[in-house]
Design a protein around this motif. Structure first.
Motif, short mmCIF file in Angstrom:
data_model
loop_
_atom_site.label_atom_id
_atom_site.label_comp_id
_atom_site.label_asym_id
_atom_site.label_seq_id
_atom_site.Cartn_x
_atom_site.Cartn_y
_atom_site.Cartn_z
N VAL A 80 38.78 43.69 45.43
CA VAL A 80 38.63 42.92 44.18
C VAL A 80 39.44 43.57 43.06
O VAL A 80 40.12 42.88 42.29
CB VAL A 80 37.13 42.79 43.82
N LEU A 81 39.38 44.89 42.96
CA LEU A 81 40.14 45.57 41.91
C LEU A 81 41.64 45.48 42.16
O LEU A 81 42.41 45.34 41.21
CB LEU A 81 39.69 47.02 41.76
N ASP A 82 42.07 45.53 43.42
CA ASP A 82 43.49 45.35 43.70
C ASP A 82 43.97 43.99 43.21
O ASP A 82 45.07 43.87 42.66
CB ASP A 82 43.77 45.51 45.20
N SER A 83 43.13 42.98 43.37
CA SER A 83 43.49 41.64 42.85
C SER A 83 43.58 41.66 41.33
O SER A 83 44.54 41.14 40.75
CB SER A 83 42.46 40.61 43.31
N GLY A 130 61.47 47.25 33.52
CA GLY A 130 62.35 46.39 34.29
C GLY A 130 62.07 46.42 35.79
O GLY A 130 62.29 45.44 36.49
N ARG A 131 61.56 47.54 36.30
CA ARG A 131 61.31 47.69 37.74
C ARG A 131 59.89 48.13 38.08
O ARG A 131 59.46 47.96 39.21
CB ARG A 131 62.28 48.72 38.34
N VAL A 132 59.18 48.72 37.13
CA VAL A 132 57.85 49.26 37.41
C VAL A 132 56.87 48.81 36.32
O VAL A 132 57.20 48.79 35.14
CB VAL A 132 57.89 50.81 37.47
N ALA A 133 55.67 48.47 36.77
CA ALA A 133 54.59 48.11 35.86
C ALA A 133 53.34 48.88 36.26
O ALA A 133 53.17 49.22 37.44
CB ALA A 133 54.31 46.61 35.90
N THR A 134 52.46 49.15 35.30
CA THR A 134 51.18 49.81 35.59
C THR A 134 50.06 48.98 35.00
O THR A 134 50.24 48.26 34.01
CB THR A 134 51.12 51.24 35.04
N SER A 135 48.90 49.09 35.64
CA SER A 135 47.73 48.34 35.16
C SER A 135 46.46 49.13 35.40
O SER A 135 46.45 50.09 36.19
CB SER A 135 47.65 46.97 35.85
N GLU A 136 45.40 48.71 34.74
CA GLU A 136 44.06 49.28 34.90
C GLU A 136 43.09 48.13 35.08
O GLU A 136 43.35 47.01 34.62
CB GLU A 136 43.66 50.09 33.67
N ALA A 137 41.97 48.41 35.74
CA ALA A 137 40.97 47.36 35.94
C ALA A 137 39.59 48.01 36.10
O ALA A 137 39.48 49.19 36.44
CB ALA A 137 41.29 46.53 37.18
N LYS A 138 38.57 47.20 35.85
CA LYS A 138 37.20 47.66 36.11
C LYS A 138 36.38 46.52 36.67
O LYS A 138 36.63 45.34 36.39
CB LYS A 138 36.56 48.26 34.86
N LEU A 139 35.41 46.88 37.48
CA LEU A 139 34.44 45.96 38.07
C LEU A 139 33.12 46.26 37.40
O LEU A 139 32.63 47.39 37.47
CB LEU A 139 34.36 46.17 39.59
#
Length: 159
Positions: A80-83, A130-139
């Motif tokens: 779920v977090l990967d999504s 341009g080539r790399v993105a980062t993200s964070e998430a929580k459940l």
């Protein structure tokens, strides 16, 4: 909110996907104009909020994710977090750009209830190059308690 396994699922043709910005794609999924990803027929998940660089899913762990101890398996939170992590990146991309996960890390912070409670998986963009993105998430649960959280690095490319 009730979350059920999606019956309207499917893979979008690459050319159709390339014609939409990420936010336009997820708005169409949320509004039922495009199908939810096939994964949502296995894990009940529905797009509930989308903005550029932010995605939220409503989800409920299915019984198939209960481990031998009667707890929800960590693979549910990881999936779920990967999504949420990947879709947050995708929602910030213009038409003609795609992504794939390079790396993801998830921390489980408390047991996930198997009581039918609807959970929230929310991801947000941290950086977009341009080539790399980062993200964070929580459940989180209905009381806002963090059940798990994660980070991701994605490769961004032309599609």
């Amino acid at each position: 909110m009730t979350v059920t396994e999606q019956t309207h699922t499917g893979v979008i043709a690459q050319a159709d996907l390339a014609a939409l910005s990420g936010v336009a794609f997820f708005e169409a999924v949320r509004d039922g104009r495009l199908p939810h990803p096939p994964l949502t027929s296995l894990i009940p998940m529905q797009v509930i909020e989308v903005d550029e660089g932010r995605m939220a899913w409503a989800t409920r762990p299915p019984e198939r994710f209960v481990n031998p101890m009667g707890q929800v398996h960590g693979g549910y939170a990881m999936t779920v977090l990967d999504s949420a992590l990947g879709c947050a990146v995708h929602s910030a991309l213009p038409a003609g750009r795609g992504y794939t996960t390079i790396e993801a890390k998830v921390n489980m912070t408390r047991p996930i209830p198997m009581d039918g409670t609807v959970l929230r998986a929310e991801g947000w963009l941290v950086t977009l190059g341009g080539r790399v993105a980062t993200s964070e998430a929580k459940l989180t649960d209905a009381r806002g308690r963090v059940l798990a959280f994660g980070t991701s690095t994605c490769l961004v490319f032309d599609i």
